[in-house]
Enzyme design. Structure first.
Site, PDB file in Angstrom:
ATOM      1  N   HIS A  19      -1.657  -3.595   0.883  1.00  0.00           N
ATOM      2  CA  HIS A  19      -0.877  -2.831  -0.095  1.00  0.00           C
ATOM      3  C   HIS A  19      -1.465  -3.011  -1.496  1.00  0.00           C
ATOM      4  CE1 HIS A  19       3.073  -2.365  -2.454  1.00  0.00           C
ATOM      5  NE2 HIS A  19       2.869  -1.191  -1.878  1.00  0.00           N
ATOM      6  N   ARG A  20      -2.030  -1.956  -2.040  1.00  0.00           N
ATOM      7  CA  ARG A  20      -2.751  -1.999  -3.336  1.00  0.00           C
ATOM      8  C   ARG A  20      -3.955  -2.935  -3.249  1.00  0.00           C
ATOM      9  NH1 ARG A  20       2.661  -2.715  -7.245  1.00  0.00           N
ATOM     10  NH2 ARG A  20       4.037  -1.528  -5.873  1.00  0.00           N
ATOM     11  N   GLU A  46      -3.888   0.648   1.210  1.00  0.00           N
ATOM     12  CA  GLU A  46      -2.971   1.589   0.552  1.00  0.00           C
ATOM     13  C   GLU A  46      -3.263   1.577  -0.936  1.00  0.00           C
ATOM     14  OE1 GLU A  46       0.985   2.637  -1.522  1.00  0.00           O
ATOM     15  OE2 GLU A  46      -0.315   0.874  -1.726  1.00  0.00           O
ATOM     16  N   ASP A  48      -2.270   3.894  -4.874  1.00  0.00           N
ATOM     17  CA  ASP A  48      -1.406   4.871  -5.545  1.00  0.00           C
ATOM     18  C   ASP A  48      -2.254   5.702  -6.504  1.00  0.00           C
ATOM     19  OD1 ASP A  48       1.222   3.499  -4.698  1.00  0.00           O
ATOM     20  OD2 ASP A  48       0.108   1.895  -5.695  1.00  0.00           O
ATOM     21  N   HIS A  60      -0.487   2.257 -10.088  1.00  0.00           N
ATOM     22  CA  HIS A  60       0.865   2.438  -9.557  1.00  0.00           C
ATOM     23  C   HIS A  60       1.832   3.059 -10.552  1.00  0.00           C
ATOM     24  CE1 HIS A  60       4.984   1.225  -8.448  1.00  0.00           C
ATOM     25  NE2 HIS A  60       4.559   1.352  -7.198  1.00  0.00           N
ATOM     26  N   GLU A 112      -1.268   7.259  -1.710  1.00  0.00           N
ATOM     27  CA  GLU A 112       0.119   7.585  -2.050  1.00  0.00           C
ATOM     28  C   GLU A 112       0.142   8.393  -3.345  1.00  0.00           C
ATOM     29  OE1 GLU A 112       2.975   4.357  -2.606  1.00  0.00           O
ATOM     30  OE2 GLU A 112       4.367   5.831  -3.452  1.00  0.00           O
ATOM     31  N   LYS A 114       1.652   9.647  -6.514  1.00  0.00           N
ATOM     32  CA  LYS A 114       2.701   9.137  -7.380  1.00  0.00           C
ATOM     33  C   LYS A 114       3.243  10.189  -8.358  1.00  0.00           C
ATOM     34  CE  LYS A 114       3.753   4.865  -6.413  1.00  0.00           C
ATOM     35  NZ  LYS A 114       4.968   4.678  -5.627  1.00  0.00           N
ATOM     36  N   ASP A 233       1.197  -7.334   0.604  1.00  0.00           N
ATOM     37  CA  ASP A 233       0.387  -7.702  -0.562  1.00  0.00           C
ATOM     38  C   ASP A 233      -0.577  -8.828  -0.221  1.00  0.00           C
ATOM     39  OD1 ASP A 233       1.829  -5.908  -2.205  1.00  0.00           O
ATOM     40  OD2 ASP A 233       3.406  -7.405  -2.505  1.00  0.00           O
TER      41      ASP A 233
HETATM   42  O1  G3P Z   1       3.197   3.273   0.279  1.00  0.00           O
HETATM   43  C1  G3P Z   1       4.081   2.221   0.455  1.00  0.00           C
HETATM   44  C2  G3P Z   1       4.547   1.639  -0.854  1.00  0.00           C
HETATM   45  O2  G3P Z   1       3.430   1.446  -1.669  1.00  0.00           O
HETATM   46  C3  G3P Z   1       5.543   2.504  -1.559  1.00  0.00           C
HETATM   47  O3  G3P Z   1       6.075   1.922  -2.710  1.00  0.00           O
HETATM   48  O4  G3P Z   1       6.241   1.456  -5.115  1.00  0.00           O
HETATM   49  O5  G3P Z   1       4.784   0.038  -3.706  1.00  0.00           O
HETATM   50  O6  G3P Z   1       4.126   2.374  -4.229  1.00  0.00           O
HETATM   51  P1  G3P Z   1       5.262   1.428  -3.984  1.00  0.00           P
HETATM   52 MG    MG Z   2       2.303   2.582  -3.093  1.00  0.00          MG
END
Ligand code: G3P
Ligand code: MG
Length: 249
Positions: A19-20, A46, A48, A60, A112, A114, A233
């Protein structure tokens, strides 16, 4: 379950999605975070994106305050100013193309969407990468809380995998939306991860991926629910729980 979203043959383990990037050890959404995640063996990333001055920036927030040494909304800065900011440890805010360059062929990339105006430029960037032979449609997935953005992606690119996102407290309507959009999966908050929703999604052939799972007990819960993937994370730690990197399709 659709073939390109199925768990690896013989496995009942969900896939681990960085995640990120490796965001506990490196500044989130930077090339360093993504490179480190790849080095750890993560084969899903993943990120953003926001659309700013006709480019897709991997970040993000709508503002630069939390993740860089600058202040204010993205839109208040020129592209040169944004790129000059320190996004942590000397890293820069990357362009989507730079992350694809790094990760395509090594990892499946979840983009993702945004902000407003992200759908068409993202499709254009992904289609260029595909035309250049750098990645195939099944090696990316586009997600968003903004379901209208996903509808636009679907209209522009019928073959691109997409996944609607839902946050805390959301429920079964996401299944209808996913069906209508021709999505391959739903990406749901762990607060929305209920057996009924997971089963309903699976019955419709949708994979279920859950964010954000940073503790082992949460991971154990996801195993019990039978979800197909989880965002974390801390991919290094997650890989020690027995979570596995999926076979890159
Ligand atoms: O894509 C999953 C998750 O990243 C969604 O929430 O706020 O972390 O971008 P956020
Ligand atoms: Mg995200």
């Amino acid at each position: 379950m659709a073939a390109d979203t199925a768990r690896p043959a013989g496995s009942s383990l969900p896939v681990c999605i960085a995640h990120r990037g490796d965001s506990v050890r490196a500044p989130e959404n930077t090339l360093r975070a993504f490179a480190q995640a790849l080095e750890l063996g993560a084969t899903w990333l993943e990120l953003d994106v926001h659309h700013v001055h006709d480019r897709l920036l991997v970040i993000h927030d709508e503002t630069v305050d939390r993740t860089t040494d600058g202040t204010g909304p993205l839109s208040a800065h020129s592209l040169a100013e944004l790129r000059a900011l320190d996004a942590g440890e000397g890293e820069r805010i990357p362009f989507l193309e730079e992350v694809l360059e790094l990760a395509c062929g090594r990892a499946r990339v979840n983009v993702e969407l945004k902000g407003p105006g992200t759908a068409a430029p993202t499709v254009a960037v992904l289609q260029t990468a595909m035309r250049d032979g750098r990645c195939r449609p099944e090696q990316v997935v586009v997600s968003s809380f903004g379901w209208d953005r996903l509808a636009e992606v679907r209209r522009l690119a019928p073959d691109l995998p997409i996944a609607p996102l839902i946050g805390k407290g959301a429920g079964g309507e996401v299944i209808e939306v996913a069906d209508r959009l021709g999505a391959e999966a739903i990406h749901i908050s762990r607060w929305s991860a209920r057996q009924r929703l997971v089963n309903a999604a699976h019955q419709r052939g949708l994979a279920v991926r859950v964010f954000t799972v940073n503790r082992e007990w949460e991971y154990d819960l996801m195993l019990r629910l039978g979800v197909d993937g989880f965002f974390t994370d801390d991919p290094l730690r997650a890989l020690t729980w027995g979570a596995q990197a999926p076979v890159l399709v």
